[in-house]
Write an enzyme that holds these catalytic residues in place. Structure first.
Site, PDB file in Angstrom:
ATOM      1  N   ASP A  24     -17.232 -39.952  30.488  1.00 35.43           N
ATOM      2  CA  ASP A  24     -18.510 -39.422  30.028  1.00 35.43           C
ATOM      3  C   ASP A  24     -18.655 -39.778  28.546  1.00 35.43           C
ATOM      4  OD1 ASP A  24     -20.830 -37.948  29.989  1.00 35.43           O
ATOM      5  OD2 ASP A  24     -19.864 -36.013  29.916  1.00 35.43           O
ATOM      6  N   THR A  25     -18.271 -38.891  27.645  1.00 33.30           N
ATOM      7  CA  THR A  25     -18.313 -39.242  26.221  1.00 33.30           C
ATOM      8  C   THR A  25     -17.234 -40.274  25.880  1.00 33.30           C
ATOM      9  OG1 THR A  25     -16.745 -37.503  25.624  1.00 33.30           O
ATOM     10  CG2 THR A  25     -19.088 -36.921  25.596  1.00 33.30           C
ATOM     11  N   GLY A  26     -16.172 -40.305  26.670  1.00 29.20           N
ATOM     12  CA  GLY A  26     -15.066 -41.221  26.414  1.00 29.20           C
ATOM     13  C   GLY A  26     -13.953 -40.578  25.597  1.00 29.20           C
ATOM     14  N   THR A  33     -11.938 -38.047  26.232  1.00 27.77           N
ATOM     15  CA  THR A  33     -10.707 -37.759  26.973  1.00 27.77           C
ATOM     16  C   THR A  33      -9.858 -39.014  27.113  1.00 27.77           C
ATOM     17  OG1 THR A  33     -11.959 -36.145  28.250  1.00 27.77           O
ATOM     18  CG2 THR A  33      -9.811 -36.775  29.120  1.00 27.77           C
ATOM     19  N   ARG A  55     -14.383 -29.637  44.387  1.00 28.72           N
ATOM     20  CA  ARG A  55     -13.541 -30.841  44.315  1.00 28.72           C
ATOM     21  C   ARG A  55     -13.296 -31.440  45.692  1.00 28.72           C
ATOM     22  NH1 ARG A  55     -11.342 -30.977  39.129  1.00 28.72           N
ATOM     23  NH2 ARG A  55     -10.862 -28.964  38.227  1.00 28.72           N
TER      24      ARG A  55
END
Ligand code: IMP
Length: 173
Positions: A100-102, A104, A162
């Protein structure tokens, strides 16, 4: 209340894609041993499917990092669980559910790079390109998806959903 709504990726589409990815990954590693590092919790479903169709010897290890609260990114990444095995001089393939944002993956990559693996690559099931805040090189990507919150196939909302065999958009009930 939010619940899984419109199906974005069906079980069949996912199966096909995992096979495709496995083919590419198998060609690239050509019989070398690889440690697949799953980023918990989300990646374990994708990893377990992927490791069963690749054509090279696989070892598995896991890391747990926390970077999210609800659907909001906090910018913080905390290592909750580290690898059990040494990765120095080994081929490491980080397996991630979604980028997503990167933040992680960037943090995980940084931590693992310092341990001097023989090679370090990233395989992400989903890429939410439009939300990237830091640049991360993704070697293998399953699907690029829009900027929407998704659940299923390992992906959760507050630890639910999940187990869905498909990927769905999270929607207001
Ligand atoms: P990043 O650090 O912003 O790239 O976020 C990556 C992590 O956020 C993933 O490993 C997921 O755990 C979580 N995440 C990001 N987007 C979603 C989503 O749409 N559904 C479920 N989890 C998500």
């Amino acid at each position: 209340m939010v619940i899984p709504g419109k199906v974005l990726l069906t079980e069949n589409e996912i199966k096909k894609k995992v096979k495709e990815l496995a083919k590419r990954v198998s060609l690239d590693y050509k019989g070398e041993e690889v440690i697949m590092v799953g980023v918990l919790k989300g990646a374990f479903v994708f990893l377990s499917d992927l490791m069963r169709v690749v054509k090279f010897p696989v070892k598995v290890d896991f890391m747990a990092v926390k970077s999210y609260r609800g659907t909001e990114t906090t910018g913080e990444v905390k290592v909750l669980l580290d690898l059990k095995e040494e990765i120095k001089d080994k081929n490491v393939l980080i397996v991630e559910d979604i980028v997503d944002t990167g933040l992680t993956l960037n943090a995980v990559r940084g931590i693992l790079e310092k341990r001097e693996p023989k090679s370090l690559k990233i395989c992400a099931f989903l890429d939410k390109k439009g939300r990237r805040r830091v640049k991360v090189k993704l070697d293998y990507v399953g699907f690029t998806i829009p900027n929407k919150y998704v659940v299923g196939y390992g992906l959760d909302f507050e630890d639910e959903y999940r187990g869905l065999p498909y990927v769905a958009l999270l929607e207001e009930e």
